[in-house]
Design an enzyme around this catalytic site. Structure first.
Site, PDB file in Angstrom:
ATOM      1  CD  GLU A 173      42.609  43.511  36.911  1.00  0.00           C
ATOM      2  OE1 GLU A 173      41.540  44.051  37.256  1.00  0.00           O
ATOM      3  OE2 GLU A 173      43.160  42.644  37.614  1.00  0.00           O
ATOM      4  CG  HIS A 228      41.936  32.675  37.779  1.00  0.00           C
ATOM      5  ND1 HIS A 228      40.672  32.387  38.211  1.00  0.00           N
ATOM      6  CD2 HIS A 228      42.272  33.855  38.351  1.00  0.00           C
ATOM      7  CE1 HIS A 228      40.244  33.346  39.017  1.00  0.00           C
ATOM      8  NE2 HIS A 228      41.203  34.252  39.121  1.00  0.00           N
TER       9      HIS A 228
END
Lengths: 376, 336
Positions: free
Chosen positions: B70, B139
């Site tokens: 990321e 998540h």
């Protein structure tokens, strides 16, 4: 005399209806206004009343069967009419137009039709009804065919109707050249030609009225009658402050403030109307198209001159105007025009007093149609 | 007008902007279909299928698959934005913010300011967020309050397919970094979406329903839960206004305050944890600026201050529910 009974169109979304049962037996007499047949739609069940007195000679669609709006479902005739004359009448009766070449996946519920202009741009129109003479609706600046929400359905019970989205508006391409009345009128006239109407009744609102006059001027032989609502025509002035505010309004509250000027009673404005206008104004190209149209079609007063060819035809013109109109001034309505003032309306008489407006329009069309018959 | 899913509306927005402007590029994990693989290109289009079909039309130079990094995704996108492209970067889950926060917080958000207004960073970071799929504590979070806290970022949280398309196009055309958050449970939601391009402006709330008794402010999936509660309340004679701010930075304070002027009662529904949340911010704005209009204490209905549970039963209890909103609204309605 023979009269057709057709599947009615009750409301904007009705496409077809199911016969629940006939209330008059085949061969039995019926009075005008008597309940003839019960019909069910996806939304309602209702009775269709006989318009004429006579004998119900044929039931062409049986109970349980579903047919499209405008389909012939029965025949009323007077006693002396022969069976063979009725057969001939049925054979000749026009079938409703199929909902041809519709765009989008849900074609059955969306009567929008897209025509391609010579420029390659798209002209969108909404068709309803399939009977009688054709009626063409032209909305005003910043509107679209939905402006006829309360009118098109009612008129479509008696006429084939088509409401255009002007270039730069509604489902039409959001691009114009100069945006002049002539340009907009030529696009609309091209659309009318594509649809192959012989004779049309033109109905225009505001800027759409100015366009209707220009269409008429270009194709006088095609036009059976002209109805102008709150017309930008005959030398009237458009409210420039409203126009520039409308073009620059981005937020819901600014749009709402603008729309409030259109109505005699600003409370008539619903949130969904505001949201629809806001969504239109957010589309790419709309602000530029509106600015062009405003600059080239609406800045100067509407043309006051009428071509000599049309001057003698002014009895075919109906003008409907709200007495509280803040947007377009009255102008100098020519001699011979039928003038109707609406006491509870602002700039939107067709939305503010729809029943009365529909009645006036249908009467006006009927008079022109019967005059047409006389000529032939 | 065609009915379109939230997912397809996002795809439409990306596609139309990529056609319109060759500087728009898409960067992320599996956005093309898996870099380096031998399989069919374009097999998937991101984990939720939002970018499906783009690589076929625009090629690998504009639809760029990345490794699972990321910090590299966001760093690459921020640099590309500064040097003239208009990247749309995708973080699979907003929860992965942690590994690229410096790129966002200290780099992208600060460029314009630190270079004296001479640098622009037309960057969009898309990410999925929210609970409801038993995806576990790492998540499922709603982290928009963290982004909302940072000056230099714009934060967009659509609740409908129409808004998703218009807000994403606006985000791509915006010259500042925009965090664009998509709730997991909304991708299959369908609604009317124009085929043409359009923009929905930032900082204009959408009033979803109008009522005179109380104001409910909610975002993303919670707008739907709030509307459900509002319908139930209407049957009990309590009419609620439901406001979706659509963007939390900028925040349309005026629309909320105007509504409080009518109703005098505020209920904020937020799927985030409550401390220093967007719900807290909205409550503070109203307490500060509309105190005189208030007829009742401000109420927040939020998730508890805990991680999102994995157990479906507990997760369900964690997410603000329509009955909880209803009960709170009934309490507020008693004040006058």
């Amino acid at each position: 005399m023979i009269w057709a009974i057709t599947m009615p169109t009750w409301g904007l979304s009705m496409q077809e209806g199911t016969i629940v049962g006939w209330r008059v037996a085949e061969g039995s007499p019926t009075a005008a206004g008597a309940e003839l047949v019960e019909i069910e739609t996806s939304k309602i069940a209702n009775s269709l009343e006989a318009r004429e007195a006579g004998v119900l000679r044929r039931q062409l669609v049986k109970a349980g069967q579903t047919v499209a709006c405008g389909e012939l479902i029965g025949i009323i005739a007077t006693d002396e009419v022969s069976e063979s004359a009725i057969d001939a009448f049925i054979a000749k009766f026009p079938r409703p137009r199929p909902a041809a070449s519709q765009a989008g996946e849900n074609a059955s519920s969306d009567p929008s039709l897209f025509l391609e202009l010579p420029s390659g741009r798209r002209l969108c129109c909404t068709m309803r009804g399939n009977l009688g003479s054709a009626v063409v609706f032209l909305h005003g600046f910043g509107g679209d065919s939905h402006t006829w929400l309360f009118n098109q359905g009612g008129v479509a019970e008696h006429h084939l109707t088509v409401a255009f989205d002007l270039p730069g508006h509604g489902g039409s391409t959001k691009q114009v050249d100069s945006g002049s009345i002539e340009e907009l009128a030529s696009s609309v006239a091209y659309g009318i030609d594509q649809l192959e109407f012989n004779r049309i009744h033109l109905v225009g609102h505001s800027l759409g009225a100015g366009i209707a006059l220009a269409v008429w001027e270009g194709r006088p032989e095609r036009v059976a009658s002209v109805s102008l609502l709150a017309p930008f025509a005959f030398g009237s002035h458009a409210n420039q402050r409203y126009i520039s505010d409308f073009i620059s309004a981005q937020r819901s509250r600014d749009v709402q403030r603008c729309l409030a000027l259109l109505f005699a009673d600003p409370k008539a404005i619903r949130r969904d109307m505001v949201e629809a206008v806001v969504r239109y104004k957010r589309l790419d190209g709309v602000t530029e198209a509106l600015a062009k149209i405003a600059a080239s079609a609406l800045r100067e007063p509407a043309p006051i001159e009428i071509s000599p060819a049309l001057k003698t035809l002014m009895s075919g013109v109906l003008v409907i105007r709200g007495v509280h109109d803040n947007i377009v001034s009255a102008g100098e309505v020519p001699f011979g025009v039928k003038l109707q003032a609406m006491t509870h309306s602002g700039h939107m008489p067709h939305m503010e007093e729809p029943d009365r407006v529909n009645e006036l329009l249908l009467k006006h069309f009927a008079e022109a149609d019967s005059a047409d018959m006389g000529v032939r | 007008m065609a009915r379109t899913s939230f997912r397809q509306a996002l795809n439409d927005a990306l596609r139309s902007e990529m056609r319109r402007d060759s500087r728009v590029v898409v960067i992320g994990e599996d956005v093309a279909g898996g870099a380096g693989g031998t399989g069919v290109d374009d097999a998937y289009g991101g984990i939720m299928g939002v970018t499906r079909g783009l690589v076929g039309e625009f090629g690998r130079a504009r639809v760029i698959d990345t490794p699972i990094t990321e910090s590299a995704i966001v760093g690459m996108a921020a640099g590309a934005a500064m040097t003239g492209l208009r990247p749309v970067a995708e973080l699979m889950f907003v929860d992965f913010l942690g590994v690229c926060l410096d790129q966002i917080l200290n780099q992208a958000a600060k460029f314009r300011y630190m270079f004296g207004g001479k640098a622009r960073t037309p960057l969009v970071i898309r990410a999925m967020f929210g609970a409801g799929f038993s995806a576990g504590a790492q998540h499922s979070q709603c982290l928009y309050s963290i982004f909302t806290h940072i000056p230099g970022l714009k934060v967009v949280i659509p609740s409908s397919p129409y808004d998703a398309k218009g807000l994403l196009i606006q985000a791509i055309r915006d010259d500042d970094p925009v965090i664009f958050l998509e709730h997991t449970k909304l991708y299959d939601l369908e609604g009317e979406v124009p085929a043409e391009s359009y923009t929905v402006p930032f900082g204009e709330a959408h009033v979803l329903r109008e009522g005179g008794d109380l104001t409910i402010v909610a975002l993303a999936r919670m707008t739907h839960v709030a509307l459900e509660a509002a319908s139930a309340l209407a049957e009990k004679g309590i009419e609620a206004t439901v406001i979706d701010p659509r963007t939390t930075s900028p925040l349309d304070e005026a629309t909320i305050l105007e509504s409080i002027g009518v109703t005098g009662r505020l209920l904020v529904v937020d799927e985030s944890n409550p401390r220093c949340s967007v719900a807290s911010e909205i409550a503070a704005v109203v307490a500060e600026r509309a105190f005189r209009d208030l007829k009742a204490p401000i109420r927040r209905i939020t998730a508890p201050h805990t991680p999102v549970p994995f157990s479906p039963v507990l997760e369900n209890a964690y997410i603000p529910s329509s009955p909880a909103i209803e009960a709170a609204a009934m309490e507020l309605a008693k004040w006058s």
